[in-house]
Design a protein around this motif. Sequence first.
Motif, PDB file in Angstrom:
ATOM      1  N   UNK A 169     -41.667  52.302  -8.838  1.00 33.98           N
ATOM      2  CA  UNK A 169     -43.163  51.892  -9.080  1.00 33.98           C
ATOM      3  C   UNK A 169     -43.726  52.657 -10.371  1.00 33.98           C
ATOM      4  N   UNK A 170     -44.818  52.839 -10.767  1.00 35.81           N
ATOM      5  CA  UNK A 170     -45.931  54.289 -11.136  1.00 35.81           C
ATOM      6  C   UNK A 170     -46.697  53.662 -10.418  1.00 35.81           C
ATOM      7  N   UNK A 171     -47.712  54.032  -9.392  1.00 34.73           N
ATOM      8  CA  UNK A 171     -48.505  54.464  -8.903  1.00 34.73           C
ATOM      9  C   UNK A 171     -49.458  54.627  -9.752  1.00 34.73           C
ATOM     10  N   UNK A 172     -50.695  54.094 -10.053  1.00 31.71           N
ATOM     11  CA  UNK A 172     -52.238  54.663 -10.499  1.00 31.71           C
ATOM     12  C   UNK A 172     -53.396  54.509  -9.863  1.00 31.71           C
ATOM     13  N   UNK A 173     -54.149  55.214 -10.276  1.00 29.32           N
ATOM     14  CA  UNK A 173     -55.376  54.933  -9.918  1.00 29.32           C
ATOM     15  C   UNK A 173     -55.986  53.577  -9.541  1.00 29.32           C
ATOM     16  N   UNK A 174     -55.330  52.728 -10.652  1.00 27.01           N
ATOM     17  CA  UNK A 174     -56.475  51.519 -10.359  1.00 27.01           C
ATOM     18  C   UNK A 174     -55.555  50.416  -9.854  1.00 27.01           C
ATOM     19  N   UNK A 175     -54.048  50.982 -10.729  1.00 25.55           N
ATOM     20  CA  UNK A 175     -52.922  49.911 -10.410  1.00 25.55           C
ATOM     21  C   UNK A 175     -51.732  50.546 -10.410  1.00 25.55           C
ATOM     22  N   UNK A 176     -50.266  49.120 -10.101  1.00 23.94           N
ATOM     23  CA  UNK A 176     -49.810  50.237  -9.610  1.00 23.94           C
ATOM     24  C   UNK A 176     -48.526  49.046 -10.530  1.00 23.94           C
ATOM     25  N   UNK A 177     -47.493  49.771 -11.138  1.00 24.42           N
ATOM     26  CA  UNK A 177     -46.971  48.930 -12.190  1.00 24.42           C
ATOM     27  C   UNK A 177     -45.703  49.126 -11.910  1.00 24.42           C
ATOM     28  N   UNK A 178     -44.476  47.714 -11.505  1.00 28.78           N
ATOM     29  CA  UNK A 178     -43.234  47.753 -11.313  1.00 28.78           C
ATOM     30  C   UNK A 178     -42.799  46.689 -12.656  1.00 28.78           C
ATOM     31  N   UNK A 179     -41.189  47.694 -12.157  1.00 30.42           N
ATOM     32  CA  UNK A 179     -40.409  47.349 -12.972  1.00 30.42           C
ATOM     33  C   UNK A 179     -38.688  47.145 -12.231  1.00 30.42           C
ATOM     34  N   UNK A 180     -37.969  46.332 -13.016  1.00 38.95           N
ATOM     35  CA  UNK A 180     -36.301  46.947 -13.434  1.00 38.95           C
ATOM     36  C   UNK A 180     -36.162  48.550 -13.345  1.00 38.95           C
ATOM     37  N   UNK A 181     -35.618  48.957 -12.707  1.00 42.30           N
ATOM     38  CA  UNK A 181     -35.018  50.492 -12.824  1.00 42.30           C
ATOM     39  C   UNK A 181     -34.094  50.377 -14.347  1.00 42.30           C
ATOM     40  N   UNK A 182     -32.691  49.012 -14.741  1.00 39.07           N
ATOM     41  CA  UNK A 182     -32.428  48.582 -14.981  1.00 39.07           C
ATOM     42  C   UNK A 182     -32.631  48.363 -16.124  1.00 39.07           C
ATOM     43  N   UNK A 183     -33.280  47.324 -16.348  1.00 39.61           N
ATOM     44  CA  UNK A 183     -34.099  46.894 -17.729  1.00 39.61           C
ATOM     45  C   UNK A 183     -35.184  47.545 -17.694  1.00 39.61           C
ATOM     46  N   UNK A 184     -35.380  49.261 -17.773  1.00 36.49           N
ATOM     47  CA  UNK A 184     -36.571  50.467 -18.206  1.00 36.49           C
ATOM     48  C   UNK A 184     -37.510  49.665 -19.473  1.00 36.49           C
ATOM     49  N   UNK A 185     -36.672  48.739 -20.513  1.00 36.81           N
ATOM     50  CA  UNK A 185     -38.179  48.622 -22.266  1.00 36.81           C
ATOM     51  C   UNK A 185     -37.722  47.227 -21.559  1.00 36.81           C
ATOM     52  N   UNK A 186     -37.610  46.625 -20.400  1.00 43.07           N
ATOM     53  CA  UNK A 186     -37.986  45.281 -20.463  1.00 43.07           C
ATOM     54  C   UNK A 186     -39.204  44.904 -19.221  1.00 43.07           C
ATOM     55  N   UNK A 187     -39.938  43.549 -19.320  1.00 35.33           N
ATOM     56  CA  UNK A 187     -41.322  43.029 -18.502  1.00 35.33           C
ATOM     57  C   UNK A 187     -41.589  44.115 -16.972  1.00 35.33           C
ATOM     58  N   UNK A 188     -42.915  44.660 -17.462  1.00 39.15           N
ATOM     59  CA  UNK A 188     -43.073  45.553 -16.183  1.00 39.15           C
ATOM     60  C   UNK A 188     -44.578  43.789 -15.682  1.00 39.15           C
ATOM     61  N   UNK A 189     -44.169  44.750 -14.406  1.00 38.66           N
ATOM     62  CA  UNK A 189     -45.466  44.069 -13.536  1.00 38.66           C
ATOM     63  C   UNK A 189     -46.780  44.800 -13.654  1.00 38.66           C
ATOM     64  N   UNK A 190     -47.809  44.641 -13.650  1.00 37.84           N
ATOM     65  CA  UNK A 190     -49.206  45.951 -12.583  1.00 37.84           C
ATOM     66  C   UNK A 190     -50.362  44.486 -12.179  1.00 37.84           C
ATOM     67  N   UNK A 191     -50.060  45.397 -10.707  1.00 37.80           N
ATOM     68  CA  UNK A 191     -51.025  44.549 -10.246  1.00 37.80           C
ATOM     69  C   UNK A 191     -52.375  45.324  -9.397  1.00 37.80           C
TER      70      UNK A 191
END
Length: 59
Positions: free
Chosen positions: A24-46
């Motif tokens: 995860x990468x936490x930012x002030x307005x959102x948390x970004x989530x990704x698969x650590x094995x596919x770093x250039x793959x899809x990411x989810x931001x909530x």
Amino acid sequence: MTTAKLTWVKSTHSDGGGGECVEIAAQPRAVHIRDSKRRSGPQLSIPRAAWADFISYCT
């Protein structure tokens, strides 16, 4: 913000055995989530509030 500049943190439940790994990468307005094995793959931001609801449900 581009997600390339985010600081990613691997879940403490992830191991080095190649299993299910989440970062995860936490930012002030959102948390970004990704698969650590596919770093250039899809990411989810909530929104941070949705992440807090999710975490409270998990614990």
